[in-house]
Scaffold this motif. Structure first.
Motif, mmCIF file in Angstrom:
data_model
loop_
_atom_site.group_PDB
_atom_site.id
_atom_site.type_symbol
_atom_site.label_atom_id
_atom_site.label_comp_id
_atom_site.label_asym_id
_atom_site.label_seq_id
_atom_site.Cartn_x
_atom_site.Cartn_y
_atom_site.Cartn_z
ATOM 1 N N SER A 137 0.821 -1.213 0.000
ATOM 2 C CA SER A 137 0.000 0.000 0.000
ATOM 3 C C SER A 137 0.860 1.271 0.000
ATOM 4 N N ALA A 138 0.215 2.368 -0.368
ATOM 5 C CA ALA A 138 0.875 3.675 -0.299
ATOM 6 C C ALA A 138 1.191 4.034 1.156
ATOM 7 N N GLU A 139 0.324 3.607 2.082
ATOM 8 C CA GLU A 139 0.569 3.889 3.513
ATOM 9 C C GLU A 139 1.837 3.193 3.975
ATOM 10 N N SER A 140 2.018 1.954 3.528
ATOM 11 C CA SER A 140 3.220 1.218 3.894
ATOM 12 C C SER A 140 4.466 1.918 3.343
ATOM 13 N N ALA A 141 4.362 2.432 2.121
ATOM 14 C CA ALA A 141 5.493 3.159 1.539
ATOM 15 C C ALA A 141 5.806 4.401 2.369
ATOM 16 N N MET A 142 4.765 5.106 2.789
ATOM 17 C CA MET A 142 4.965 6.333 3.569
ATOM 18 C C MET A 142 5.612 6.016 4.912
ATOM 19 N N LYS A 143 5.192 4.919 5.532
ATOM 20 C CA LYS A 143 5.799 4.494 6.803
ATOM 21 C C LYS A 143 7.275 4.142 6.605
ATOM 22 N N SER A 162 8.856 -4.106 -7.878
ATOM 23 C CA SER A 162 7.934 -5.234 -7.655
ATOM 24 C C SER A 162 6.836 -5.254 -8.729
ATOM 25 N N ALA A 163 5.757 -5.998 -8.474
ATOM 26 C CA ALA A 163 4.761 -6.300 -9.525
ATOM 27 C C ALA A 163 4.125 -5.024 -10.093
ATOM 28 N N GLU A 164 4.342 -4.805 -11.384
ATOM 29 C CA GLU A 164 3.972 -3.505 -11.967
ATOM 30 C C GLU A 164 2.496 -3.386 -12.370
ATOM 31 N N VAL A 165 2.017 -4.413 -13.102
ATOM 32 C CA VAL A 165 0.675 -4.298 -13.694
ATOM 33 C C VAL A 165 -0.381 -4.226 -12.582
ATOM 34 N N GLY A 166 -1.282 -3.248 -12.697
ATOM 35 C CA GLY A 166 -2.323 -3.067 -11.678
ATOM 36 C C GLY A 166 -1.890 -2.150 -10.540
ATOM 37 N N HIS A 167 -0.611 -1.715 -10.570
ATOM 38 C CA HIS A 167 -0.116 -0.808 -9.531
ATOM 39 C C HIS A 167 0.516 0.415 -10.190
ATOM 40 N N PRO A 168 -0.315 1.283 -10.740
ATOM 41 C CA PRO A 168 0.189 2.432 -11.495
ATOM 42 C C PRO A 168 0.930 3.424 -10.596
ATOM 43 N N PRO A 169 1.802 4.199 -11.194
ATOM 44 C CA PRO A 169 2.583 5.177 -10.422
ATOM 45 C C PRO A 169 1.739 6.105 -9.556
ATOM 46 N N VAL A 170 0.562 6.494 -10.040
ATOM 47 C CA VAL A 170 -0.255 7.485 -9.314
ATOM 48 C C VAL A 170 -0.559 7.062 -7.878
ATOM 49 N N LYS A 171 -0.558 5.751 -7.637
ATOM 50 C CA LYS A 171 -0.793 5.224 -6.286
ATOM 51 C C LYS A 171 0.204 5.816 -5.281
ATOM 52 N N PHE A 172 1.386 6.232 -5.773
ATOM 53 C CA PHE A 172 2.453 6.674 -4.871
ATOM 54 C C PHE A 172 2.736 8.168 -4.959
ATOM 55 N N ARG A 173 1.735 8.921 -5.437
ATOM 56 C CA ARG A 173 1.906 10.365 -5.603
ATOM 57 C C ARG A 173 2.396 11.040 -4.305
ATOM 58 N N GLU A 174 1.686 10.764 -3.202
ATOM 59 C CA GLU A 174 1.999 11.476 -1.957
ATOM 60 C C GLU A 174 3.392 11.123 -1.438
ATOM 61 N N VAL A 175 3.767 9.858 -1.528
ATOM 62 C CA VAL A 175 5.071 9.471 -0.980
ATOM 63 C C VAL A 175 6.193 10.071 -1.836
ATOM 64 N N TYR A 176 5.963 10.173 -3.140
ATOM 65 C CA TYR A 176 6.978 10.815 -3.997
ATOM 66 C C TYR A 176 7.066 12.314 -3.706
#
Ligand code: HPA
Ligand code: ZN
Length: 329
Positions: A137-143, A162-176
């Motif tokens: 999850s994005a929350e896990s990335a932020m932690k 890690s697994a790319e398809v179904g996990h688009p970059p936008v999911k990680f906007r806030e952490v980036y």
């Protein structure tokens, strides 16, 4: 000596060779579900990215202590040095280790023990890039970014793997965004198995400065034009693409077409213990399978330093580039 080069796409956990994996398993009392290295090597026949990732995460269980990470990095650096690597920007996957109960300190301090002595011992300058697992999850990335804060003096940037398809970059906007605010450089895997739109999104939404793989940009002429115009480096991994069946054979690899299109391509090893070769092996393989000229190989080596995060040491970059120009094939 092989042509001097920088390695910009290398997962340190992907340098775990079968023999050291068994040694570490014995040292740490970890049971591996393979009788011996031969049986383990049998498992190195991958269908796609996910089938590789399953083994990659499974074998990591043998990494437990700072010394394990130090030994892992030292073994990589020794092999890389022998293949002409002069500078390495090394990915690591902290979430895979934190999930097993290790601390960020164990991983970063362990790797740093090897990296701090890398110039003296192996003649390789190094940087660390912390990757987030995009299937978490994005929350896990932020932690994870939070947990890395005490170690940011040792980490040049962040990546996404890690697994790319179904996990688009936008999911990680806030952490980036948070990483950018901390002064971290940004890269992301995109267009390995995922569509060209993920590459565009990584550029537009995550603000990445380099694209890892980026192979599938070739499906979009407009995207190729943009990547050429903006001189966005792509960190290609030809042997990885063959093993994970992104391309059928090395002879089918689009690298020559990508260079002809004017893309800023680099050649890297990704997970060399799993994909059949280190950085120099990848150079040799594309040279023979694709018939690249010496000037093309020099271009690839030059690009690797141009694309490196060496902005804090332009003198060093200039020195490496001079080595490339002086190299005799
Ligand atoms: N792709 C995505 N994630 C990865 C890879 C890769 O090639 N290697 C290790 N994690
Ligand atoms: Zn990768």
């Amino acid at each position: 000596m092989p042509v001097p080069k920088a390695e910009l796409h290398l997962h340190i956990e992907g340098t775990l060779e079968p023999e050291p994996a068994f040694e570490l398993a014995a040292r740490n009392g970890v049971e591996l579900p393979y009788a011996d290295t031969e049986e383990l090597r049998e498992a190195y026949r991958f269908e796609d990215l996910q089938s590789f990732l399953n083994l990659y995460y499974e074998l990591m269980a043998v990494l437990r202590t700072e010394r394990d990470f130090e030994d892992l990095a030292n073994a990589y650096l020794a092999r890389a040095a022998a293949q002409g690597v002069r500078h390495a920007e090394i990915f690591f996957d902290p979430q895979a280790h934190l999930a097993r109960g290790l601390s960020m300190g164990t991983v970063v301090e362990g790797l740093s023990r090897a990296l701090d002595r890398s110039e003296a011992n192996h003649g390789i300058s190094t940087q660390l890039i912390m990757c987030f697992l995009r299937d978490e999850s994005a929350e896990s990335a932020m932690k994870t970014l939070e947990a890395a804060k005490p170690y940011l003096d040792r980490i040049v940037g962040i990546g996404l793997d890690s697994a790319e398809v179904g996990h688009p970059p936008v999911k990680f906007r806030e952490v980036y965004e948070a990483a950018a605010a901390l002064g971290l450089r940004r890269v992301a895997h995109a267009g390995e198995e995922g569509p060209p739109e993920y590459i565009t999104e990584a550029l537009d939404v995550l603000g990445v400065e380099r694209v890892d793989h980026g192979l599938r940009c070739m499906e979009s002429p407009a995207l190729v034009e943009r990547l050429v115009r903006d001189r966005v480096p792509l960190t290609l991994c030809p042997l990885s693409n063959v093993r994970l069946r992104t391309v059928d054979t090395l002879a089918d690899h689009p690298l020559p077409a990508m260079l002809d299109a004017g893309l800023l391509c680099t050649v890297n090893s990704d997970d060399p213990a799993y994909f059949g070769g280190y950085a120099g092996d990848n150079f040799d393989a594309v040279r023979s399978a694709l018939g690249l000229s010496e000037e093309r190989l020099r271009e690839l080596a030059r690009n690797s330093f141009v694309a490196s995060f060496l902005e804090d040491d332009e003198e060093r970059r200039a020195r490496y580039l001079a080595e490339v120009e002086a190299y005799e094939f």
